[in-house]
Scaffold this motif. Structure first.
Motif, PDB file in Angstrom:
ATOM      1  N   PRO A  22       0.808  -1.230   0.000  1.00 22.88           N
ATOM      2  CA  PRO A  22       0.000   0.000   0.000  1.00 22.88           C
ATOM      3  C   PRO A  22       0.835   1.271   0.000  1.00 22.88           C
ATOM      4  O   PRO A  22       0.421   2.281  -0.579  1.00 22.88           O
ATOM      5  N   TYR A  23       2.002   1.249   0.639  1.00 23.43           N
ATOM      6  CA  TYR A  23       2.857   2.430   0.651  1.00 23.43           C
ATOM      7  C   TYR A  23       3.385   2.736  -0.750  1.00 23.43           C
ATOM      8  O   TYR A  23       3.378   3.879  -1.194  1.00 23.43           O
ATOM      9  N   THR A  24       3.838   1.701  -1.457  1.00 28.83           N
ATOM     10  CA  THR A  24       4.292   1.901  -2.832  1.00 28.83           C
ATOM     11  C   THR A  24       3.150   2.410  -3.700  1.00 28.83           C
ATOM     12  O   THR A  24       3.339   3.299  -4.542  1.00 28.83           O
ATOM     13  N   GLN A  25       1.973   1.857  -3.514  1.00 28.78           N
ATOM     14  CA  GLN A  25       0.804   2.309  -4.269  1.00 28.78           C
ATOM     15  C   GLN A  25       0.522   3.785  -4.011  1.00 28.78           C
ATOM     16  O   GLN A  25       0.201   4.545  -4.937  1.00 28.78           O
ATOM     17  N   ALA A  26       0.666   4.212  -2.763  1.00 27.12           N
ATOM     18  CA  ALA A  26       0.423   5.611  -2.425  1.00 27.12           C
ATOM     19  C   ALA A  26       1.474   6.520  -3.074  1.00 27.12           C
ATOM     20  O   ALA A  26       1.140   7.592  -3.596  1.00 27.12           O
ATOM     21  N   LEU A  27       2.741   6.105  -3.041  1.00 26.78           N
ATOM     22  CA  LEU A  27       3.793   6.904  -3.664  1.00 26.78           C
ATOM     23  C   LEU A  27       3.560   7.063  -5.162  1.00 26.78           C
ATOM     24  O   LEU A  27       3.743   8.149  -5.725  1.00 26.78           O
TER      25      LEU A  27
END
Length: 337
Positions: free
Chosen positions: A258-263
Motif C-alpha cells: 500500500p505504501y508503494t501504491q500511495a507513492l
C-alpha cells in the motif's frame, strides 16, 4: 495473503553481489523525552551487483540516506554488516580510504559540494591528491571530465563553480567521483536540484557510464519517475526497512505494498485519484507494533484489510526483513501472492 513472500527471481542474477548489507541496523540517541533510541535503519538486507543500478526510494525521514551513508562506511552500523566484493567492511582509517577509492559518493547539491574557491581542475584532482595518484594527473582529470560530458575538458580547467550552469556543476561532481575509477557510485538525489531540461541529460550520463564502464550505482531518491527511467531494480523503504523490492518494471507497474501504491498515485500520469496518507509522518524513535505502516495505511483505513481478515495481523504482527536478493518481495500482510 502473505508476509514477505518471494514472488519471482530476476533473470540471470549473478551469485555474488558487489555490495551487500546484511541485517543492517543503525540507531541514534533519540530526542529528549523519548525513551527509545531512534532506529533509522532497522533491519535491512540489500544487494547491489556489478553493473546494476538500484534505486532506493521513500519519503523524507524513512532512513534511506542513513542506509546509503552506512553502505559508504560513513556511519558504522549498530548491528549487522556491510560487505564489498565478498569481504566485510573494515572501519580502520586506512581500510576506509582504500574502500572509498572503489565506492564514491555523488551528492545532490553540487553548489554545496564544490568549494567555490577551487577551480574545476582542482575539484576533480582532489581525490587523486588524497589517494596520492602516481600517474599523469592532468590526463586523469581530462579523462574524467570527458566521461562526465564536459568537452573539451581543457576549456573547463580554470573555471570556478559560479561560472558554470547547474548541470555543468553536477557533471564536475560526477567527474570528481569518476577520476578514481570506482566500481560503484552512491548518488543521493543526483538530479533533485536541477531543472527538468537538465535532469534527463544527467540520467542519460549515468546510464552511459554503466554501459561503457560497467559502473554499478545505488541511486537514493524520493522520485519514482527517476527510478523508472534509470534503475534495473527498486527497493522501497519505510521507517527503517525495505517494504517492497523487485525489478523496476514489476514494482512500478504492479505495486503490491500500500505504501508503494500511495507513492505512485501522486505521479502526474497515475490513473485515479492520489492516495492521501493520514496520520503522522514516520518517527524512527516510535516504531509501532505490527506492520510499521499500519497507522497510515489506506487499506486498513478503508476496511479492506478487515474484510480480508488481516487487520489484527496488520496492527500486531511484525513482518520479517526482506532478503537482499533480486527477487520480487513485499512485506505486507494484505498483499496478494
Amino acid at each position: 495473503m502473505t508476509t514477505a513472500a518471494a514472488v519471482s527471481p530476476l533473470p540471470s542474477a549473478p551469485s555474488a553481489p558487489l555490495l551487500s548489507a546484511e541485517g543492517l541496523h543503525v540507531t541514534f540517541p533519540a530526542r529528549r523525552g523519548d525513551a527509545d533510541r531512534a532506529r533509522a535503519v532497522d533491519g535491512v538486507d540489500l544487494d547491489i551487483r556489478a553493473g546494476e543500478i538500484v534505486a532506493l526510494v521513500g519519503e523524507s525521514g524513512c532512513g534511506k540516506t542513513t542506509l546509503a551513508r552506512s553502505l559508504l562506511g560513513l556511519v558504522p552500523p549498530t548491528a549487522g554488516r556491510v560487505t564489498f566484493a565478498g569481504r566485510p567492511l573494515d572501519y580502520s582509517s586506512r581500510a576506509l580510504k582504500a574502500y572509498r577509492k572503489r565506492v564514491q559518493l555523488v551528492l545532490q547539491d553540487p553548489s554545496g559540494s564544490l568549494n567555490p574557491r577551487h577551480t574545476v581542475y582542482d575539484a576533480v584532482a582532489e581525490g587523486l591528491r588524497i589517494h596520492r595518484y602516481g600517474g599523469d594527473e592532468r590526463e586523469a582529470v581530462s579523462m574524467a571530465l570527458s566521461r562526465a560530458g564536459l568537452r573539451p575538458p581543457e576549456r573547463f580547467f580554470l573555471r570556478y563553480p559560479h561560472e558554470l550552469s547547474g548541470g555543468q556543476r553536477q557533471r564536475v561532481v560526477i567527474a570528481g567521483a569518476l577520476v578514481l575509477n570506482p566500481e560503484l557510485i552512491v548518488a543521493d538525489e543526483p538530479v533533485a536540484s536541477l531543472d527538468a531540461s537538465v535532469r534527463g541529460e544527467i540520467l542519460a550520463l549515468l546510464l552511459r557510464l554503466r554501459s561503457e564502464l560497467g559502473l554499478s550505482a545505488l541511486v537514493v531518491t524520493h522520485d519514482l519517475g527517476l527510478a523508472w527511467n534509470i534503475a534495473d531494480r527498486v527497493a522501497v523503504m519505510y521507517l527503517g526497512r525495505i517494504v517492497e523490492t523487485g525489478a523496476v518494471e514489476d514494482v512500478l507497474t504492479t505495486p503490491q505494498h500500500p505504501y508503494t501504491q500511495a507513492l505512485l498515485s501522486v505521479l502526474p500520469e497515475a490513473p485515479g485519484d492520489p492516495v492521501v496518507l493520514t496520520g503522522e509522518p514516520p518517527d524512527p524513535s516510535r516504531i509501532p507494533t505490527g506492520c510499521r505502516f499500519h497507522a497510515r495505511c489506506q487499506i486498513l483505513a478503508t476496511g479492506e484489510a478487515e474484510r480480508a481478515g488481516v487487520a489484527d495481523a496488520c496492527r500486531g504482527q511484525d513482518l520479517p526483513v526482506l532478503d537482499g536478493g533480486g527477487g520480487a518481495q513485499v512485506a505486507c500482510h494484505w498483499a496478494p501472492r
